[in-house]
Write an enzyme that holds these catalytic residues in place. Structure first.
Site, PDB file in Angstrom:
ATOM      1  N   GLU A  38      40.401  33.068  30.099  1.00  0.00           N
ATOM      2  CA  GLU A  38      40.207  33.795  28.855  1.00  0.00           C
ATOM      3  C   GLU A  38      41.475  33.562  28.032  1.00  0.00           C
ATOM      4  O   GLU A  38      42.572  33.796  28.535  1.00  0.00           O
ATOM      5  CB  GLU A  38      40.041  35.288  29.175  1.00  0.00           C
ATOM      6  CG  GLU A  38      39.613  36.065  27.964  1.00  0.00           C
ATOM      7  CD  GLU A  38      39.507  37.567  28.235  1.00  0.00           C
ATOM      8  OE1 GLU A  38      39.549  37.993  29.396  1.00  0.00           O
ATOM      9  OE2 GLU A  38      39.395  38.290  27.228  1.00  0.00           O
TER      10      GLU A  38
ATOM     11  N   ARG B  65      42.850  36.349  45.234  1.00  0.00           N
ATOM     12  CA  ARG B  65      43.785  35.922  44.190  1.00  0.00           C
ATOM     13  C   ARG B  65      45.200  35.829  44.760  1.00  0.00           C
ATOM     14  O   ARG B  65      45.542  36.492  45.733  1.00  0.00           O
ATOM     15  CB  ARG B  65      43.709  36.808  42.957  1.00  0.00           C
ATOM     16  CG  ARG B  65      44.030  38.259  43.162  1.00  0.00           C
ATOM     17  CD  ARG B  65      43.526  39.117  41.995  1.00  0.00           C
ATOM     18  NE  ARG B  65      44.141  38.762  40.735  1.00  0.00           N
ATOM     19  CZ  ARG B  65      43.449  38.505  39.615  1.00  0.00           C
ATOM     20  NH1 ARG B  65      42.151  38.534  39.596  1.00  0.00           N
ATOM     21  NH2 ARG B  65      44.085  38.209  38.509  1.00  0.00           N
TER      22      ARG B  65
ATOM     23  N   LYS C  67      48.138  38.871  33.430  1.00  0.00           N
ATOM     24  CA  LYS C  67      48.448  38.559  32.038  1.00  0.00           C
ATOM     25  C   LYS C  67      48.814  39.805  31.253  1.00  0.00           C
ATOM     26  O   LYS C  67      49.681  39.762  30.389  1.00  0.00           O
ATOM     27  CB  LYS C  67      47.250  37.854  31.388  1.00  0.00           C
ATOM     28  CG  LYS C  67      47.273  36.356  31.582  1.00  0.00           C
ATOM     29  CD  LYS C  67      46.133  35.696  30.848  1.00  0.00           C
ATOM     30  CE  LYS C  67      44.835  35.925  31.569  1.00  0.00           C
ATOM     31  NZ  LYS C  67      43.689  35.262  30.962  1.00  0.00           N
TER      32      LYS C  67
END
Ligand code: ATP
Ligand code: MG
Length: 556
Positions: free
Chosen positions: A40, A266, A276
């Protein structure tokens, strides 16, 4: 990973559970594999993304298939073209190529809309007027089923009319949503009539003001995969519970592709933050020097610091892929960059904490040019000449006026070897009025220059040094891990390590004079360094220390 495989046995050593699924699904058609990396564009990529990039592009490359770079830009408010550009640069720099397969989810908005219409027409979606708060109440909990929305049984015509008017901008944000009609009593909360479209009167970085309704991630993502013919949609564990919804959208969208979602853990690392949102906060609050601050775990930060794409790929290989969440020790990445650079870069002498050494018996005004190998691990890198004369600098740490036990470096009346030059013996020190040492006096033994008539006696210490007259002055930026690990309060805010940046003035041998931004060196007995791309100018050389030479981390 190697470029080509001839048989599955070839890759058995790199196999993980994802390979097993792929081999099971595609059998003799492994080159049909199609994956995607779907960032994204709401921030810069970090090393966690590198894990996903290596996995998706690596898998496709291994089997001779394809990997798309797809911007998942369905959320207008936080996205920006600055991020799109940085992400492209980072993926390329890591060594991966999406060829002509660069896609934007926003270019599928029309298709998403058509699928929504189809679902409405089949009675599988409805427009709901519940507010967000009411919707939460109706949703139930993990232990109690939800309740049907009072708007669930609207007629298809009414739904079509309302959805069209949502699209035409007749309603304010939050007043209506489009929801999939699945099952309010499902034990999986994601299946309780999830919202698939919301109203947001917001400017989109690519479609501008064309749309005021935007699809939700759980609806858009499977459709993006279907549209692009993705066979394996690899994502992180938090989407495991969303998989039934992913499959529902795939099965009901009316298109034939059947991508399979596979989840993996992850990457988390010690002493850093890997989200982020948190990284954006550090940048926005001025706590770091931008997204590419060399302490940041962003790809751009790692690049500026001096990490190589090879070292990051090696790291991603070593950490492996599994379903169990765990934290990787940050020093493993340090190990990987040392391992990559050790035979690639010039080993030069630099002094970061200088003290002058005067060699009393060395002729005034004489300069010798000594040959020193550029890299002891790589003979092919040849030798360079290094000037030597009466006054040199050594590191303060390498001298002790009153040596402790087992201190084998320079001390009064002790002899040491100067790397590539002579043996010297300390004969005295100069001090200022406060008793601080301002210079060290030594004598040298002319016989100890490599070759000529030396008696073969041994010394225990070899010191690096820099010739004073010709030394290049530079700034050395020494980094430590960015965050203090908050072991006492693991869920609390992490705290920036106050010692994560120490700036020093240093002296380096003249061969670095021509160094360009991004060039890398080993400073002998100290660490690996990279010429900073941001602060280096014609007049000033700034070095980032990538890693010190030694750390506690050992790997077999
Ligand atoms: P963040 O939480 O840092 O914002 P994200 O998951 O929202 O990350 P995306 O841009 O949506 O970021 O991620 C693109 C891809 O990278 C996704 O497939 C995501 O699963 C993967 N990814 C993100 N963070 C990690 C991580 N720490 N380790 C492995 N893969 C990751
Ligand atoms: Mg995300």
């Amino acid at each position: 990973m190697s470029d080509e495989i001839n048989s599955l046995e070839d890759i058995s050593s790199t196999c993980n559970f994802i390979h097993n699924y792929i081999q099971e699904d595609l059998k003799d058609n492994l080159s049909k594999i199609s994956t995607r990396f779907p960032p994204e564009p709401n921030g810069y990529l970090h090393i966690g993304h590198a894990k996903s990039i290596c996995l998706n592009f690596g898998m496709a490359k291994l089997y001779g298939g394809k990997c798309n770079l797809r911007f998942d830009d369905t959320n207008p408010t936080k996205e920006d073209t600055e991020y799109v550009n940085s992400i492209k640069e980072d993926v390329k720099w890591l060594g991966f190529d999406w060829k002509d397969r660069l896609y934007f989810a926003s270019s599928y908005f029309e298709k998403f809309y058509d699928v929504a219409l189809k679902l409405i027409k089949e009675g599988k979606a409805f427009v709901c007027d519940l507010s967000a708060e009411e919707m939460r109440e109706y949703r139930g909990t993990l232990s109690t089923p939800g309740k049907n929305s009072p708007y669930r049984d609207r007629s298809i015509d009414e739904n079509l009319d309302l959805f069209t008017r949502m699209k035409n901008g007749e309603f304010p944000d939050g007043s209506h949503t489009l929801r999939a009609k699945i099952d309010m009593s499902s034990p999986n909360m994601n299946m309780r009539d999830p919202v698939i479209y919301r109203i947001a009167h917001a400017h989109h970085h690519s479609t501008g003001d064309k749309w005021c309704i935007y699809p939700m991630y759980d609806f858009a993502h499977p459709l993006e995969d279907v549209i692009e013919g993705i066979t394996h949609s690899i994502c992180t564990m938090e989407f495991e519970d969303h998989r039934p919804l992913y499959d529902w959208v795939v099965d009901n969208c009316g298109m034939s592709a059947k991508p399979r979602q596979i989840e993996f853990a992850r990457l988390e690392m010690t002493n850093t933050v890997m989200s982020k949102r948190k990284l954006r906060e550090l940048v926005a609050n001025g706590l770091v020097d931008g997204w590419d601050d060399p302490r940041m775990p962003t790809i751009s930060g790692l690049r500026r610091r001096g990490y190589t794409p090879e070292s990051i790929r090696a790291f991603c290989d070593k950490i492996g892929v599994s379903k169990a969440n765990s934290k990787v020790d940050s020093s493993l990445l340090d190990y990987c960059v040392r391992d990559d650079l050790k035979s690639k870069v010039k080993v030069v002498m630099a002094v970061t904490d200088p003290i002058k050494v005067i060699i009393d018996n060395y002729p005034e005004g004489q300069v010798e040019f000594l040959d020193i190998e550029n890299n002891p691990e790589n003979e092919a890198m040849g030798v360079r000449t290094v000037p030597f004369s009466k006054e040199i600098y050594i590191d303060k740490d390498d001298f002790m006026e009153v040596p402790v036990k087992k201190f084998f470096r320079l001390a009064p009346l002790k002899e040491v070897r100067l790397k590539g030059a002579y043996f010297i013996t300390c004969v005295g020190v100069d001090k200022d009025g406060d008793g601080n040492i301002t210079a060290i006096h030594c004598t040298y033994d002319p016989q100890t220059k490599s070759g000529s008539g030396f008696d073969g006696r041994k010394v225990k210490g070899t010191l690096h040094w820099v010739n004073a007259d010709t030394a290049i002055k530079a700034e050395a930026r020494l980094y430590d891990y960015m965050m203090l690990d908050n072991t006492e309060n693991p869920d609390g805010d992490m705290i920036i390590n106050p010692n994560s940046l120490v700036v020093k003035e240093c002296f380096i041998e003249p061969c670095v004079k021509e160094a360009k931004a991004g060039d890398k060196f080993q400073f002998m007995r100290n660490g690996y360094y990279c010429v900073d791309t941001k602060y280096t100018t014609d007049k000033k050389l700034v070095f980032n220390r990538i890693v010190p030479l030694k750390s506690s981390f050992k790997i077999k």
